[in-house]
Design a protein around this motif. Sequence first.
Motif, PDB file in Angstrom:
ATOM      1  N   ARG A 414       0.852  -1.185   0.000  1.00 18.32           N
ATOM      2  CA  ARG A 414       0.000   0.000   0.000  1.00 18.32           C
ATOM      3  C   ARG A 414       0.893   1.241   0.000  1.00 18.32           C
ATOM      4  O   ARG A 414       1.845   1.349   0.766  1.00 18.32           O
ATOM      5  N   PHE A 415       0.541   2.191  -0.884  1.00 20.38           N
ATOM      6  CA  PHE A 415       1.282   3.437  -0.989  1.00 20.38           C
ATOM      7  C   PHE A 415       0.304   4.597  -0.861  1.00 20.38           C
ATOM      8  O   PHE A 415      -0.807   4.550  -1.414  1.00 20.38           O
ATOM      9  N   THR A 416       0.710   5.639  -0.159  1.00 23.60           N
ATOM     10  CA  THR A 416      -0.191   6.780   0.073  1.00 23.60           C
ATOM     11  C   THR A 416       0.540   8.087  -0.225  1.00 23.60           C
ATOM     12  O   THR A 416       1.182   8.664   0.651  1.00 23.60           O
ATOM     13  N   PRO A 417       0.460   8.560  -1.469  1.00 23.32           N
ATOM     14  CA  PRO A 417       1.091   9.846  -1.798  1.00 23.32           C
ATOM     15  C   PRO A 417       0.341  10.998  -1.134  1.00 23.32           C
ATOM     16  O   PRO A 417      -0.864  10.910  -0.864  1.00 23.32           O
ATOM     17  N   SER A 418       1.063  12.102  -0.898  1.00 25.84           N
ATOM     18  CA  SER A 418       0.419  13.276  -0.298  1.00 25.84           C
ATOM     19  C   SER A 418       0.066  14.319  -1.342  1.00 25.84           C
ATOM     20  O   SER A 418      -0.504  15.357  -1.012  1.00 25.84           O
ATOM     21  N   VAL A 419       0.419  14.077  -2.615  1.00 27.06           N
ATOM     22  CA  VAL A 419       0.068  15.001  -3.686  1.00 27.06           C
ATOM     23  C   VAL A 419      -0.893  14.302  -4.638  1.00 27.06           C
ATOM     24  O   VAL A 419      -0.959  13.072  -4.707  1.00 27.06           O
ATOM     25  N   ASP A 420      -1.639  15.103  -5.368  1.00 28.80           N
ATOM     26  CA  ASP A 420      -2.607  14.580  -6.334  1.00 28.80           C
ATOM     27  C   ASP A 420      -1.883  14.279  -7.642  1.00 28.80           C
ATOM     28  O   ASP A 420      -1.558  15.193  -8.410  1.00 28.80           O
ATOM     29  N   LEU A 421      -1.621  12.994  -7.903  1.00 23.06           N
ATOM     30  CA  LEU A 421      -0.876  12.589  -9.092  1.00 23.06           C
ATOM     31  C   LEU A 421      -1.714  12.659 -10.361  1.00 23.06           C
ATOM     32  O   LEU A 421      -1.202  12.385 -11.449  1.00 23.06           O
ATOM     33  N   ALA A 422      -2.979  13.046 -10.234  1.00 22.47           N
ATOM     34  CA  ALA A 422      -3.846  13.190 -11.403  1.00 22.47           C
ATOM     35  C   ALA A 422      -4.109  14.647 -11.764  1.00 22.47           C
ATOM     36  O   ALA A 422      -4.866  14.926 -12.703  1.00 22.47           O
ATOM     37  N   ASN A 423      -3.490  15.566 -11.056  1.00 23.85           N
ATOM     38  CA  ASN A 423      -3.726  16.995 -11.272  1.00 23.85           C
ATOM     39  C   ASN A 423      -2.808  17.510 -12.385  1.00 23.85           C
ATOM     40  O   ASN A 423      -1.580  17.569 -12.223  1.00 23.85           O
ATOM     41  N   PRO A 424      -3.364  17.911 -13.539  1.00 28.19           N
ATOM     42  CA  PRO A 424      -2.502  18.365 -14.653  1.00 28.19           C
ATOM     43  C   PRO A 424      -1.770  19.668 -14.361  1.00 28.19           C
ATOM     44  O   PRO A 424      -0.802  19.990 -15.062  1.00 28.19           O
ATOM     45  N   ALA A 425      -2.200  20.401 -13.344  1.00 34.70           N
ATOM     46  CA  ALA A 425      -1.468  21.613 -12.970  1.00 34.70           C
ATOM     47  C   ALA A 425      -0.202  21.265 -12.198  1.00 34.70           C
ATOM     48  O   ALA A 425       0.744  22.062 -12.153  1.00 34.70           O
ATOM     49  N   LEU A 426      -0.171  20.069 -11.579  1.00 32.92           N
ATOM     50  CA  LEU A 426       1.001  19.635 -10.819  1.00 32.92           C
ATOM     51  C   LEU A 426       1.871  18.672 -11.609  1.00 32.92           C
ATOM     52  O   LEU A 426       3.095  18.730 -11.558  1.00 32.92           O
ATOM     53  N   ILE A 427       1.228  17.747 -12.342  1.00 30.94           N
ATOM     54  CA  ILE A 427       1.938  16.687 -13.055  1.00 30.94           C
ATOM     55  C   ILE A 427       2.139  17.120 -14.504  1.00 30.94           C
ATOM     56  O   ILE A 427       1.197  17.214 -15.289  1.00 30.94           O
ATOM     57  N   ARG A 428       3.412  17.406 -14.855  1.00 30.06           N
ATOM     58  CA  ARG A 428       3.723  17.920 -16.187  1.00 30.06           C
ATOM     59  C   ARG A 428       4.820  17.081 -16.840  1.00 30.06           C
ATOM     60  O   ARG A 428       5.594  16.400 -16.163  1.00 30.06           O
ATOM     61  N   LEU A 429       4.886  17.143 -18.164  1.00 35.54           N
ATOM     62  CA  LEU A 429       5.857  16.374 -18.919  1.00 35.54           C
ATOM     63  C   LEU A 429       7.263  16.880 -18.645  1.00 35.54           C
ATOM     64  O   LEU A 429       7.536  18.071 -18.799  1.00 35.54           O
ATOM     65  N   THR A 430       8.155  15.946 -18.259  1.00 38.36           N
ATOM     66  CA  THR A 430       9.546  16.310 -17.985  1.00 38.36           C
ATOM     67  C   THR A 430      10.345  15.045 -17.706  1.00 38.36           C
ATOM     68  O   THR A 430       9.772  13.954 -17.549  1.00 38.36           O
ATOM     69  N   ASP A 431      11.654  15.189 -17.618  1.00 35.55           N
ATOM     70  CA  ASP A 431      12.542  14.066 -17.285  1.00 35.55           C
ATOM     71  C   ASP A 431      12.661  13.974 -15.773  1.00 35.55           C
ATOM     72  O   ASP A 431      13.623  14.456 -15.185  1.00 35.55           O
ATOM     73  N   VAL A 432      11.682  13.344 -15.136  1.00 36.81           N
ATOM     74  CA  VAL A 432      11.653  13.283 -13.673  1.00 36.81           C
ATOM     75  C   VAL A 432      12.807  12.429 -13.149  1.00 36.81           C
ATOM     76  O   VAL A 432      13.390  12.734 -12.104  1.00 36.81           O
ATOM     77  N   GLY A 433      13.153  11.359 -13.858  1.00 38.55           N
ATOM     78  CA  GLY A 433      14.169  10.439 -13.360  1.00 38.55           C
ATOM     79  C   GLY A 433      15.588  10.888 -13.594  1.00 38.55           C
ATOM     80  O   GLY A 433      16.528  10.242 -13.112  1.00 38.55           O
ATOM     81  N   GLY A 434      15.796  11.978 -14.351  1.00 37.73           N
ATOM     82  CA  GLY A 434      17.144  12.420 -14.664  1.00 37.73           C
ATOM     83  C   GLY A 434      17.873  11.456 -15.570  1.00 37.73           C
ATOM     84  O   GLY A 434      19.095  11.249 -15.456  1.00 37.73           O
ATOM     85  N   TRP A 435      17.144  10.864 -16.534  1.00 36.88           N
ATOM     86  CA  TRP A 435      17.708   9.832 -17.395  1.00 36.88           C
ATOM     87  C   TRP A 435      18.312  10.390 -18.690  1.00 36.88           C
ATOM     88  O   TRP A 435      18.799   9.633 -19.523  1.00 36.88           O
ATOM     89  N   GLY A 436      18.233  11.703 -18.886  1.00 39.90           N
ATOM     90  CA  GLY A 436      18.834  12.296 -20.071  1.00 39.90           C
ATOM     91  C   GLY A 436      17.934  12.286 -21.289  1.00 39.90           C
ATOM     92  O   GLY A 436      18.354  12.693 -22.373  1.00 39.90           O
ATOM     93  N   HIS A 437      16.699  11.824 -21.130  1.00 40.82           N
ATOM     94  CA  HIS A 437      15.719  11.886 -22.222  1.00 40.82           C
ATOM     95  C   HIS A 437      14.336  12.045 -21.610  1.00 40.82           C
ATOM     96  O   HIS A 437      14.118  11.726 -20.444  1.00 40.82           O
ATOM     97  N   ASP A 438      13.388  12.521 -22.409  1.00 39.59           N
ATOM     98  CA  ASP A 438      12.049  12.807 -21.908  1.00 39.59           C
ATOM     99  C   ASP A 438      11.013  11.774 -22.349  1.00 39.59           C
ATOM    100  O   ASP A 438       9.886  11.778 -21.856  1.00 39.59           O
ATOM    101  N   ALA A 439      11.376  10.925 -23.297  1.00 41.08           N
ATOM    102  CA  ALA A 439      10.512   9.835 -23.754  1.00 41.08           C
ATOM    103  C   ALA A 439      11.381   8.894 -24.585  1.00 41.08           C
ATOM    104  O   ALA A 439      12.465   9.272 -25.066  1.00 41.08           O
ATOM    105  N   THR A 440      10.935   7.668 -24.766  1.00 47.09           N
ATOM    106  CA  THR A 440      11.680   6.692 -25.573  1.00 47.09           C
ATOM    107  C   THR A 440      10.724   5.833 -26.388  1.00 47.09           C
ATOM    108  O   THR A 440       9.542   5.702 -26.057  1.00 47.09           O
TER     109      THR A 440
END
Length: 899
Positions: A414-440
């Motif tokens: 069970r996992f309980t985030p404190s932020v709304d992971l479905a909110n498009p104002a908070l969740i935006r396209l980006t390289d969150v993992g720091g992997w050097g690319h934004d999509a593959t």
Amino acid sequence: MASLGNARGARPALTVTPIAAACAALLWSFAAAAQDGAPSTVVVTGIRGSIESSIAIKKESDSIVEAITAEDIGKLPDSSIAESIARLPGLTAQRVAGRAQVISLRGLAPDFGVTLLNGREQTSTSNDRSAEFDQYPSELLSGVTVYKTPDANMTAAGLSGTIDLRTVRPLDRKGRTIAFNLRGEHNSNKELNSGWSNKGKRVSVSYIDQYLDGKLGLAIGYAHLDTPGQQKEYKSWWWGTDNNLGPGNQDVTALKGAEVTATSRKQVRDGVLAVVDFKPNRDLRSTLDLYYSEFDQKEIMRGVMWNSAGTVTYRDPRIESVGGIRMLTGGTLVNLEPIVRNDYNTRKDEMSAVGWNTRLRLNERWSVDGDLSYSSAKRREMTSETYAGLGPGGTGAADNNFGFDIPLGAGLPRFTPSVDLANPALIRLTDVGGWGHDATQHHPIVEDRLGAAKLNVRGELDGFFRDVQAGLSYSKREKSHSDVSQTFWLKNNRALTTVPADLIGPTTSLAWAGIPGVLSFDPRAALATFYDKRPVDTDVAQQDWEVEEEQAIGYLRLGIDSALGKVPLRGNLGVQYVRVDQTGMGKAVSGNVITPLRGDHSYHDWLPSLNLNFDLGNYVHDTYLRVGMAKTVARPRMSDMRAGVSAGVSTTTLRWNGGGGNPKLEPWRANSFDLSLEHYLGKGSYVSAAYFFKDLKSYIYNQQREFDYTGFPNSSAVVPISNIGTINQPANGQGGFVRGIEITAALQFGMLWERLDGFGVQASASGTESSIHPNGPNTKEKLPGLSGVVANLTMFYEKNGLSARVAQRYRSAFRGEVTGLFAQRAFSEILAEKQVDLQLGYEFQDGPYKNLSFLLQVNNLGNEPYETRQGSPFASGANAPERYTTYGRQVLFGVNYKL
């Protein structure tokens, strides 16, 4: 010998579930009602007829075999051919995406077996040789024979066994038959992603007829499958001890990354079969087989993943011990950067096979037959990944109150985030993992082609040997694999991008793992709108390979039909000479420098075989003792035979070091011994006990070896002190044994008591063990595909048109091959599974609706989870939890009609 007891907690190998018991009681009441109007003559068809036909094949064979026959045209007893095969003694299936897909025989991985269609070796859409049985519509097959011991005239045979899929022979049937099957399907996991249905259908039609006064036969079949997939999954990434837990807790192991995803699939398969059977006279018969299938799969995966390494810290940690390892199983993660995923994947498989066999009888004692065949398989796949989150990796945009609770036994965390992971104002396209690319995107392509020719001469003899067969065969196989890896950057210098409302769909719920939901959008439209392509990644160039293999076989086989005193004896004695010429091609990769590589090798083997069947009927009625001895081989995995190598020169030792394939591999070789005692109690009942022992003279595993890098590209400025360096590559090494026992029983209760007529049971259990360690003699890993215990139990009732079947399939824990990162081969410890299926049916046996039947099937009745632990254990031997997946309960309702 492996124990036939518990292999997972307190779960027994065979149990009669409460549902099974309830069904048995229901069947009893049905039977009592049906007996009031029972006809005086009973025609045995359906489930009972299938069992009797299968037993007859087993009883009459010279070799040790298992068999399945269809209950009727287009009606094998399970919804997939793999599930039917997995119910046979000593065989078991591995689930892939919820479907029984690959088969292990007698504790050995699928690579050690061979799959035939009408006696001809088949190509595969997998990366190697093992067949993926979901490519073959069960509605188009008339049966399956599994050869556990080889025969010298079988020029395509496996080390563990050989699975021969059979289609109908129209001249072996009488009269015209037209059969229709229609089934609707429902998945209990519901619609996990909006717009991806949990409903499907199956349609099939078969036509069989004879012409020209029975000299020409024609069979045509078509099967359409449209089945949904709805998958809930939790998966851990890796575990480590660098956790910032303070003094006294430096040894604590914590989860360093995980994901929770909901995947929906649409799977469409169309299969076509045609058989032309021509027999103008008693001396000539010519048969042409044509088969084609196309499997189109699309899937959407949405979820959230995270990396717990780096600057992540913990509050209120809960520490538990398992297997001598202290593990962090609960608490709160601080400074966590969640990654929201929206992935779209496609796969299209095409398989085709054509075979032409002609048999000519030269005179009363001699005949000759020739066989030509060609099989091809193609796979086109695309996997894509997009990433979204609170901000770019390492910028401090994080969830500082992310709760977690990880059970070390069964069940979902069970996992309980404190932020709304479905909110498009908070969740935006980006390289969150720091992997050097934004999509593959990855685009794996597999192509496999196999052509073969065989000539066989048979003559009848008098005396101890009843006949002699001699023949030649030649086959050529070419298989290739390639992968184009494409990365993407967001436009405007990789700017943080908000997903517009017109691309956003209904939130995907992950509430079953504690997460309310994640942002859901169209990843295809997002890739086309917001991203730019980057240069093609050269890191996967080693995945581009091709293998060519030519095999020539000559054989001699003597059929035995005699007696030893009062004991009648049947069987065969034979030998094969096999020569193989193989070529592996690939690429040498050093930095960004890529050069083609090629390697050739040849080898040969003499393969003797002996099958003896002693009829002990003069001592114990209808009892047979079978003995099989043979030398067998299994050709290496084709991906291991690639010539590709990735290497470089060390700046410290100034020596070459790398890794890659080995085109000079030789096969696994084994001496096999089989013993089987069978007692038949009538057409539909028997008991048997079998023992097998396989002494593998070598096993292929990765080894550190010397390698000559002369001519290898060197992209660095470091000059090596020698062209002789080291390489980690698969090579033939120390072998070991695989041995086991198999106990089987089939019983129709009517032979015990007339009032139980129609009831029956089939049961089997096998125990297997091995001394082989697949990564070398000093390692702990278990042999892939080996389950210590495999067991099956089927209870059925069939009479007066009413039929019912409750079947349970059990497999203890095993080390299984799975698809890892970037679709590469990986291993996991797959925990024990016990799957229950239910089938109820009724067929009108007379009147205007004669031959109309209804069928209700429930597969995976208890929604059995697919659970794994990490394939590499800790030093103590304990394995950390890795994956918990549920695929849902599959319910099908169908109508069948035969003209």
